[in-house]
Design a protein around this motif. Structure first.
Motif, PDB file in Angstrom:
ATOM      1  N   LYS A  55       0.843  -1.033   0.030  1.00 28.59           N
ATOM      2  CA  LYS A  55      -0.002   0.003   0.158  1.00 28.59           C
ATOM      3  C   LYS A  55       0.757   1.398   0.104  1.00 28.59           C
ATOM      4  N   LEU A  56       0.749   2.208  -1.091  1.00 27.10           N
ATOM      5  CA  LEU A  56       1.214   3.564  -0.946  1.00 27.10           C
ATOM      6  C   LEU A  56       0.545   4.461   0.428  1.00 27.10           C
ATOM      7  N   LEU A  57       1.635   4.971   0.924  1.00 24.78           N
ATOM      8  CA  LEU A  57       1.549   5.644   2.070  1.00 24.78           C
ATOM      9  C   LEU A  57       1.798   7.066   1.816  1.00 24.78           C
ATOM     10  N   GLY A  58       2.321   7.326   0.929  1.00 26.44           N
ATOM     11  CA  GLY A  58       2.690   8.703   0.442  1.00 26.44           C
ATOM     12  C   GLY A  58       3.907   8.745  -0.720  1.00 26.44           C
ATOM     13  N   TYR A  59       4.102  10.255  -1.084  1.00 23.78           N
ATOM     14  CA  TYR A  59       4.859  10.286  -2.228  1.00 23.78           C
ATOM     15  C   TYR A  59       5.294  11.844  -2.261  1.00 23.78           C
ATOM     16  N   ALA A  60       6.515  11.913  -3.026  1.00 23.49           N
ATOM     17  CA  ALA A  60       7.117  13.102  -3.129  1.00 23.49           C
ATOM     18  C   ALA A  60       7.564  13.237  -4.675  1.00 23.49           C
ATOM     19  N   LEU A  61       7.167  14.349  -5.272  1.00 24.02           N
ATOM     20  CA  LEU A  61       7.458  14.760  -6.619  1.00 24.02           C
ATOM     21  C   LEU A  61       8.417  15.995  -6.461  1.00 24.02           C
ATOM     22  N   GLY A  62       9.564  15.529  -7.297  1.00 19.45           N
ATOM     23  CA  GLY A  62      10.690  16.698  -7.418  1.00 19.45           C
ATOM     24  C   GLY A  62      10.713  16.906  -8.931  1.00 19.45           C
ATOM     25  N   GLY A  63      11.107  18.078  -9.399  1.00 21.08           N
ATOM     26  CA  GLY A  63      11.276  18.510 -10.771  1.00 21.08           C
ATOM     27  C   GLY A  63      12.443  19.547 -11.023  1.00 21.08           C
ATOM     28  N   MET A  64      12.512  19.818 -12.167  1.00 25.54           N
ATOM     29  CA  MET A  64      13.696  20.631 -12.717  1.00 25.54           C
ATOM     30  C   MET A  64      13.052  21.867 -13.128  1.00 25.54           C
ATOM     31  N   GLY A  65      13.906  22.981 -12.926  1.00 22.42           N
ATOM     32  CA  GLY A  65      13.524  24.532 -13.267  1.00 22.42           C
ATOM     33  C   GLY A  65      13.891  24.613 -14.628  1.00 22.42           C
ATOM     34  N   GLN A  66      13.429  25.871 -15.335  1.00 20.40           N
ATOM     35  CA  GLN A  66      14.140  26.167 -16.654  1.00 20.40           C
ATOM     36  C   GLN A  66      15.587  26.391 -16.608  1.00 20.40           C
ATOM     37  N   ASP A  67      16.133  27.035 -15.448  1.00 18.15           N
ATOM     38  CA  ASP A  67      17.486  26.812 -15.055  1.00 18.15           C
ATOM     39  C   ASP A  67      17.897  25.574 -14.378  1.00 18.15           C
ATOM     40  N   ARG A  68      18.757  24.670 -15.045  1.00 14.53           N
ATOM     41  CA  ARG A  68      18.651  23.347 -14.436  1.00 14.53           C
ATOM     42  C   ARG A  68      19.313  23.215 -13.301  1.00 14.53           C
ATOM     43  N   SER A  69      20.004  24.572 -12.773  1.00 12.36           N
ATOM     44  CA  SER A  69      20.709  24.374 -11.281  1.00 12.36           C
ATOM     45  C   SER A  69      19.584  24.532 -10.294  1.00 12.36           C
ATOM     46  N   GLN A  70      18.220  24.954 -10.715  1.00  8.07           N
ATOM     47  CA  GLN A  70      17.212  25.014  -9.847  1.00  8.07           C
ATOM     48  C   GLN A  70      16.201  23.837  -9.781  1.00  8.07           C
TER      49      GLN A  70
END
Length: 150
Positions: A55-70
């Motif tokens: 059973k999934l208890l949680g999730y976290a979603l990351g992503g990249m900004g237009q500036d790849r350092s962000q």
């Protein structure tokens, strides 16, 4: 919970469960299912789930900004019955590791000023960058927080 939930990168088979979890935690204002699917294509190592006994208890979603350092922590959700066991912190740190591996130097997130989760963010080293009235529209104010990655 006798054993700690397993943290892992999400799989295609998790999409429905992630959507349900998102709706259970956030109610009507949720990401559409296709967003999670596309996020998995864009940032495959930045969609982390916490699973216990299938059973999934949680999730976290990351992503990249237009500036790849962000980098960004776009969403973080833990079911109410699974809170208080450090899942949010563990998932956030795994997303931060994934962002570091992609050569990002900082990560940002937004949080409702009334959300008690901001205590966790400050404890993990995030600092207030700006207060953004109407960030998501009228009455949807957010704090913009940032953390420098090692």
């Amino acid at each position: 919970m006798h054993q700690p939930p397993l943290l892992r990168v999400a799989r295609h088979a998790d999409m429905q469960a992630i959507g349900r979890l998102d709706a259970d935690v956030f109610g009507e204002e949720v990401y559409p299912a296709f967003f999670f699917r596309q996020a998995m294509d864009l940032w495959p190592d930045l969609l982390i789930v916490a699973e216990l006994d299938g059973k999934l208890l949680g999730y976290a979603l990351g992503g990249m900004g237009q500036d790849r350092s962000q980098g960004w922590l776009l969403s973080l959700a833990v079911l109410p019955e699974a809170r208080g066991f450090g899942l949010a912190e563990r998932m956030m740190l795994q997303v931060e590791q994934g962002l570091s591996a992609l050569q990002t130097t900082s990560v940002r997130l937004t949080v409702d000023p009334a959300n008690p989760a901001q205590r966790l963010y400050y404890r993990l080293g995030y600092a207030l960058l700006a207060e953004e009235p109407g960030y998501f529209g009228p009455g949807e104010d957010r704090l913009l927080l940032e953390k420098r990655l090692a």
